[in-house]
Design a protein around this motif. Structure first.
Motif, PDB file in Angstrom:
ATOM      1  N   LEU A   1       2.313 -18.356  21.741  1.00 41.27           N
ATOM      2  CA  LEU A   1       3.523 -18.114  20.943  1.00 41.27           C
ATOM      3  C   LEU A   1       3.455 -16.763  20.250  1.00 41.27           C
ATOM      4  O   LEU A   1       4.442 -16.018  20.195  1.00 41.27           O
ATOM      5  CB  LEU A   1       3.685 -19.223  19.905  1.00 41.27           C
ATOM      6  CG  LEU A   1       3.977 -20.614  20.467  1.00 41.27           C
ATOM      7  CD1 LEU A   1       3.879 -21.654  19.369  1.00 41.27           C
ATOM      8  CD2 LEU A   1       5.343 -20.658  21.095  1.00 41.27           C
ATOM      9  N   LEU A   2       2.264 -16.419  19.739  1.00 41.47           N
ATOM     10  CA  LEU A   2       2.117 -15.111  19.094  1.00 41.47           C
ATOM     11  C   LEU A   2       2.320 -13.997  20.114  1.00 41.47           C
ATOM     12  O   LEU A   2       2.952 -12.977  19.818  1.00 41.47           O
ATOM     13  CB  LEU A   2       0.735 -14.989  18.459  1.00 41.47           C
ATOM     14  CG  LEU A   2       0.510 -15.750  17.163  1.00 41.47           C
ATOM     15  CD1 LEU A   2      -0.900 -15.512  16.674  1.00 41.47           C
ATOM     16  CD2 LEU A   2       1.494 -15.292  16.113  1.00 41.47           C
ATOM     17  N   GLY A   3       1.777 -14.207  21.327  1.00 48.14           N
ATOM     18  CA  GLY A   3       1.950 -13.200  22.369  1.00 48.14           C
ATOM     19  C   GLY A   3       3.421 -13.013  22.708  1.00 48.14           C
ATOM     20  O   GLY A   3       3.896 -11.883  22.851  1.00 48.14           O
ATOM     21  N   ALA A   4       4.149 -14.135  22.797  1.00 46.97           N
ATOM     22  CA  ALA A   4       5.583 -14.044  23.079  1.00 46.97           C
ATOM     23  C   ALA A   4       6.288 -13.267  21.976  1.00 46.97           C
ATOM     24  O   ALA A   4       7.160 -12.434  22.232  1.00 46.97           O
ATOM     25  CB  ALA A   4       6.173 -15.437  23.219  1.00 46.97           C
ATOM     26  N   ALA A   5       5.877 -13.512  20.720  1.00 49.71           N
ATOM     27  CA  ALA A   5       6.478 -12.777  19.605  1.00 49.71           C
ATOM     28  C   ALA A   5       6.204 -11.286  19.755  1.00 49.71           C
ATOM     29  O   ALA A   5       7.086 -10.447  19.527  1.00 49.71           O
ATOM     30  CB  ALA A   5       5.928 -13.291  18.280  1.00 49.71           C
ATOM     31  N   GLY A   6       4.973 -10.953  20.182  1.00 45.48           N
ATOM     32  CA  GLY A   6       4.642  -9.552  20.405  1.00 45.48           C
ATOM     33  C   GLY A   6       5.521  -8.934  21.482  1.00 45.48           C
ATOM     34  O   GLY A   6       5.987  -7.801  21.357  1.00 45.48           O
ATOM     35  N   LEU A   7       5.781  -9.703  22.551  1.00 41.76           N
ATOM     36  CA  LEU A   7       6.638  -9.190  23.620  1.00 41.76           C
ATOM     37  C   LEU A   7       8.062  -8.970  23.124  1.00 41.76           C
ATOM     38  O   LEU A   7       8.714  -7.985  23.489  1.00 41.76           O
ATOM     39  CB  LEU A   7       6.630 -10.157  24.805  1.00 41.76           C
ATOM     40  CG  LEU A   7       5.267 -10.273  25.501  1.00 41.76           C
ATOM     41  CD1 LEU A   7       5.352 -11.256  26.646  1.00 41.76           C
ATOM     42  CD2 LEU A   7       4.813  -8.921  26.013  1.00 41.76           C
ATOM     43  N   TYR A   8       8.551  -9.870  22.267  1.00 41.46           N
ATOM     44  CA  TYR A   8       9.872  -9.648  21.660  1.00 41.46           C
ATOM     45  C   TYR A   8       9.865  -8.350  20.865  1.00 41.46           C
ATOM     46  O   TYR A   8      10.842  -7.606  20.863  1.00 41.46           O
ATOM     47  CB  TYR A   8      10.253 -10.798  20.738  1.00 41.46           C
ATOM     48  CG  TYR A   8      10.619 -12.079  21.439  1.00 41.46           C
ATOM     49  CD1 TYR A   8      11.458 -12.069  22.543  1.00 41.46           C
ATOM     50  CD2 TYR A   8      10.137 -13.296  20.983  1.00 41.46           C
ATOM     51  CE1 TYR A   8      11.787 -13.242  23.174  1.00 41.46           C
ATOM     52  CE2 TYR A   8      10.463 -14.479  21.612  1.00 41.46           C
ATOM     53  CZ  TYR A   8      11.281 -14.445  22.710  1.00 41.46           C
ATOM     54  OH  TYR A   8      11.600 -15.600  23.336  1.00 41.46           O
TER      55      TYR A   8
ATOM     56  N   ALA B   1       1.626   1.356  26.900  1.00 39.72           N
ATOM     57  CA  ALA B   1       1.529   0.500  28.085  1.00 39.72           C
ATOM     58  C   ALA B   1       0.300  -0.396  27.993  1.00 39.72           C
ATOM     59  O   ALA B   1       0.361  -1.595  28.303  1.00 39.72           O
ATOM     60  CB  ALA B   1       1.470   1.369  29.342  1.00 39.72           C
ATOM     61  N   ALA B   2      -0.815   0.179  27.530  1.00 39.97           N
ATOM     62  CA  ALA B   2      -2.041  -0.605  27.418  1.00 39.97           C
ATOM     63  C   ALA B   2      -1.829  -1.777  26.455  1.00 39.97           C
ATOM     64  O   ALA B   2      -2.236  -2.914  26.732  1.00 39.97           O
ATOM     65  CB  ALA B   2      -3.175   0.286  26.922  1.00 39.97           C
ATOM     66  N   LEU B   3      -1.151  -1.495  25.335  1.00 43.81           N
ATOM     67  CA  LEU B   3      -0.865  -2.547  24.359  1.00 43.81           C
ATOM     68  C   LEU B   3      -0.022  -3.640  24.992  1.00 43.81           C
ATOM     69  O   LEU B   3      -0.272  -4.828  24.810  1.00 43.81           O
ATOM     70  CB  LEU B   3      -0.093  -1.948  23.182  1.00 43.81           C
ATOM     71  CG  LEU B   3      -0.846  -1.731  21.893  1.00 43.81           C
ATOM     72  CD1 LEU B   3       0.092  -1.190  20.843  1.00 43.81           C
ATOM     73  CD2 LEU B   3      -1.446  -3.038  21.425  1.00 43.81           C
ATOM     74  N   PHE B   4       0.988  -3.196  25.755  1.00 44.81           N
ATOM     75  CA  PHE B   4       1.864  -4.180  26.400  1.00 44.81           C
ATOM     76  C   PHE B   4       1.065  -5.081  27.309  1.00 44.81           C
ATOM     77  O   PHE B   4       1.170  -6.311  27.239  1.00 44.81           O
ATOM     78  CB  PHE B   4       2.964  -3.474  27.198  1.00 44.81           C
ATOM     79  CG  PHE B   4       3.732  -4.419  28.070  1.00 44.81           C
ATOM     80  CD1 PHE B   4       4.688  -5.254  27.528  1.00 44.81           C
ATOM     81  CD2 PHE B   4       3.475  -4.497  29.426  1.00 44.81           C
ATOM     82  CE1 PHE B   4       5.375  -6.151  28.313  1.00 44.81           C
ATOM     83  CE2 PHE B   4       4.159  -5.386  30.227  1.00 44.81           C
ATOM     84  CZ  PHE B   4       5.114  -6.217  29.670  1.00 44.81           C
ATOM     85  N   TYR B   5       0.193  -4.467  28.160  1.00 49.83           N
ATOM     86  CA  TYR B   5      -0.562  -5.289  29.105  1.00 49.83           C
ATOM     87  C   TYR B   5      -1.555  -6.180  28.370  1.00 49.83           C
ATOM     88  O   TYR B   5      -1.806  -7.313  28.780  1.00 49.83           O
ATOM     89  CB  TYR B   5      -1.253  -4.419  30.149  1.00 49.83           C
ATOM     90  CG  TYR B   5      -0.272  -3.923  31.178  1.00 49.83           C
ATOM     91  CD1 TYR B   5       0.363  -4.838  32.006  1.00 49.83           C
ATOM     92  CD2 TYR B   5       0.054  -2.587  31.286  1.00 49.83           C
ATOM     93  CE1 TYR B   5       1.299  -4.416  32.934  1.00 49.83           C
ATOM     94  CE2 TYR B   5       0.981  -2.150  32.213  1.00 49.83           C
ATOM     95  CZ  TYR B   5       1.605  -3.067  33.031  1.00 49.83           C
ATOM     96  OH  TYR B   5       2.526  -2.667  33.936  1.00 49.83           O
ATOM     97  N   LEU B   6      -2.084  -5.674  27.263  1.00 50.91           N
ATOM     98  CA  LEU B   6      -3.011  -6.483  26.470  1.00 50.91           C
ATOM     99  C   LEU B   6      -2.301  -7.735  25.958  1.00 50.91           C
ATOM    100  O   LEU B   6      -2.774  -8.864  26.115  1.00 50.91           O
ATOM    101  CB  LEU B   6      -3.529  -5.643  25.302  1.00 50.91           C
ATOM    102  CG  LEU B   6      -4.626  -6.295  24.471  1.00 50.91           C
ATOM    103  CD1 LEU B   6      -5.929  -6.282  25.241  1.00 50.91           C
ATOM    104  CD2 LEU B   6      -4.790  -5.594  23.149  1.00 50.91           C
ATOM    105  N   ILE B   7      -1.121  -7.524  25.370  1.00 52.43           N
ATOM    106  CA  ILE B   7      -0.400  -8.653  24.787  1.00 52.43           C
ATOM    107  C   ILE B   7       0.080  -9.594  25.881  1.00 52.43           C
ATOM    108  O   ILE B   7      -0.024 -10.824  25.756  1.00 52.43           O
ATOM    109  CB  ILE B   7       0.763  -8.140  23.916  1.00 52.43           C
ATOM    110  CG1 ILE B   7       0.193  -7.477  22.667  1.00 52.43           C
ATOM    111  CG2 ILE B   7       1.680  -9.284  23.516  1.00 52.43           C
ATOM    112  CD1 ILE B   7       1.224  -6.900  21.763  1.00 52.43           C
TER     113      ILE B   7
END
Lengths: 394, 165
Positions: B38-45, B4-10
């Motif tokens: 764009l990198l953050g969006a890629a991380g969310l994908y 969850a922490a990673l998700f909120y970070l990204i």
């Protein structure tokens, strides 16, 4: 890697640690090991390149620090760390400082999917090959950032050249990768390796003529993408001082060069994975540790051989002009790769399981070309020898 | 917890970078912030187990479009000193537009039925995407290619001087 993490969590010294924290620890450990491994590779490559290059140019090269100068790279590294980190007064400070790390990040991320052995891979992604092509794009952005932030004409020109070059050569490289993917049906690095065998005639390099052409196109495009001679226009010393890296000094400059030398190894590893059978070894032992070590050694030897070839090319060929670079890419490589891809598709429809005769024929051809090559070299060496007798008295 | 922490970070990084794109005075900074977004969006994908889409996001947007954007910006003379702002639209219409879009997006976010992705090893997605592109979605896929091809030809026609005169 997940299995390893799981087994460590259940039985090993990570027992009792919460699962997610355990995973994070294992990931951090692997990242640490890989980072050190890369530093070692890049350092040794820098020394080896200077030695090989010197040998090609009839010089001696660095041979003072350690036996044959093997730890020259350590001395250089320490020197660079101790140098002053100069930021030009007119430069864009935050971008100037961030650029080397961006390039480093893009290059370091590729190592996550490089398969050093059957189980020796950090993450066998389902989209491994594509992932490598994608994250190396960060290196371009880093170089562009460096070029712009330096606020220097030469640096900017170098950065722009780098962007134009990498964007252009990504197309033939990508299509060559697709040719391989066509025959494996998977983008995963391990699946691509498992589709090949340990014997040279089971490699994709010799599987059929189209894959062989694709391999050459891939190597040329990868050299161009890695800013290597004969395509090192972004840092052409004779034209642009030092290109995008003109204003950098000390550790930041070193980071850029680490990326370059390390990228050389990534190119070799990618080529080995796709065309030279990766870590495949003949079934001689069942012992997992020995097997793993042999696989690692095989993979490393193959990829390092390609690093050597790249050095060899650098020592032999002059740098191309910008217009020649673009002509080569757009007028030759791109049409050839597309025609090659269509040819590969037709081949795949005709012979879905491959053609054994073709494999052996291609392999025999490869051996013949190699033998001819070395016989020519020997011939010229023999012919050149009498003329080199320079002592007139004896 | 770390997940969850990673998700909120990204997610936070993505939003921060998107704000940077919109609010930065310097167009070059905007472009580099765009890379972060764009990198953050890629991380969310990646969090949605859409590995192929994540990688293609980086490949196409960071490796292609962003680099081309930077290329265009850097070739433009003294672009860093240019005051970039849109004076043709006043503050009030802009505020109305922001509120309407914000409310619309907020409604969409709270009303949509969200699926949670199963955790664990992501299943291979490339095969399914390929089947879908060459099967039921063949026509839209080909239409998109035609649109891109038209744009390409248009760009060449616009930029070649001997054709324009």
């Amino acid at each position: 890697m997940q299995q390893l993490a799981d087994s460590l969590l259940q039985t090993g010294f990570l027992q009792g640690v919460p699962t997610e924290a355990g995973y994070a620890l294992v990931i951090a450990f692997f990242a640490f090991v890989l980072l050190n491994f890369i530093m070692l590779i890049a350092g040794v490559t820098s020394w080896l390149e200077r030695r090989v290059w010197a040998r090609i140019q009839s010089r001696v090269g660095p041979n003072r620090v350690g036996p044959q100068g093997v730890i020259q790279w350590l001395a250089d590294g320490i020197k660079n760390i101790m140098k002053e980190d100069i930021v030009p007064a007119e430069a864009d400070r935050p971008l100037f400082k961030a650029a080397p790390y961006l390039a480093m990040m893009g290059f370091f991320a590729t190592f996550a999917v490089i398969p050093f052995g059957d189980g020796l891979v950090v993450a066998d992604l389902n989209v491994g090959v594509l992932y490598i092509t994608a994250v190396t794009a960060l290196v371009v952005v880093g170089i562009l950032m460096a070029g712009w932030a330096s606020n220097n004409k030469w640096a900017l020109l170098g950065g722009i050249r780098s962007a134009a070059q990498i964007i252009s050569y990504e197309i033939p490289a990508g299509i060559a990768v697709i040719t391989v993917v066509l025959f494996t049906g998977s983008l995963s690095m391990q699946t691509i390796i498992r589709a090949q065998g340990w014997a040279p005639w089971d490699w994709f390099l010799f599987a059929n003529p189209f894959l062989c052409i694709a391999s050459f196109i891939f190597f040329v495009s990868a050299l161009a993408e890695g800013n290597r001679t004969p395509f090192d226009l972004p840092e052409a010393e004779s034209e642009l001082v030092a290109g995008a890296f003109t204003e950098y000094s000390g550790l930041r400059n070193l980071l850029f060069f680490l990326v370059e030398w390390g990228n050389l190894y990534v190119i070799g590893a990618l080529y080995t994975t796709m065309f030279l059978g990766g870590w495949q070894i003949p079934p001689i032992t069942e012992q997992p540790v020995i097997q793993g070590a042999l696989q690692f050694a095989t993979f490393f030897a193959k990829s390092y051989f390609l690093v050597f070839v790249a050095m060899w090319i650098r020592g032999t060929l002059p740098r191309v002009r910008v217009d020649q670079l673009m002509t080569l890419c757009w007028k030759y490589l791109v049409p050839i790769t597309f025609a090659n891809l269509i040819g590969a598709m037709i081949w795949f429809v005709l012979f879905p399981n491959g053609l054994a005769i073709m494999r052996f024929a291609m392999f025999a051809l490869g051996v013949a070309v190699t033998i001819y090559f070395f016989s020519r070299i020997l011939f010229h060496l023999r012919r050149a020898r009498p003329r080199l007798r320079l002592n007139p008295i004896s | 917890m770390i997940y969850a922490a990673l998700f909120y970070l990204i997610a936070g990084l993505t939003v921060f970078c998107a704000l940077g794109v919109a609010l930065s005075r310097n167009v070059v900074y905007s472009a580099f912030f765009l890379m972060g977004a764009l990198l953050g969006a890629a991380g969310l994908y990646g969090f949605l187990l859409a590995d192929f889409v994540a990688v293609v996001q980086i490949l196409v947007y960071v490796g292609g479009i962003l680099v081309l954007t930077l290329f265009a910006i850097m070739l433009t003379h003294q672009i860093a000193e240019v005051e970039v702002s849109n004076r043709s639209v006043g503050r009030l219409p802009a505020a109305i537009l922001v509120i309407v879009t914000g409310v619309g997006m907020g409604l969409a976010i709270f009303r949509a039925p969200w699926h949670t992705a199963p955790s664990g090893e992501p299943p291979p997605t490339t095969y399914g995407i390929g089947e879908a592109f060459l099967g039921p979605y063949l026509l839209p896929f080909e239409l998109a290619s035609v649109v891109l091809l038209t744009a390409l030809i248009g760009a060449i026609v616009l930029s070649r001087r001997e054709l324009r005169d």
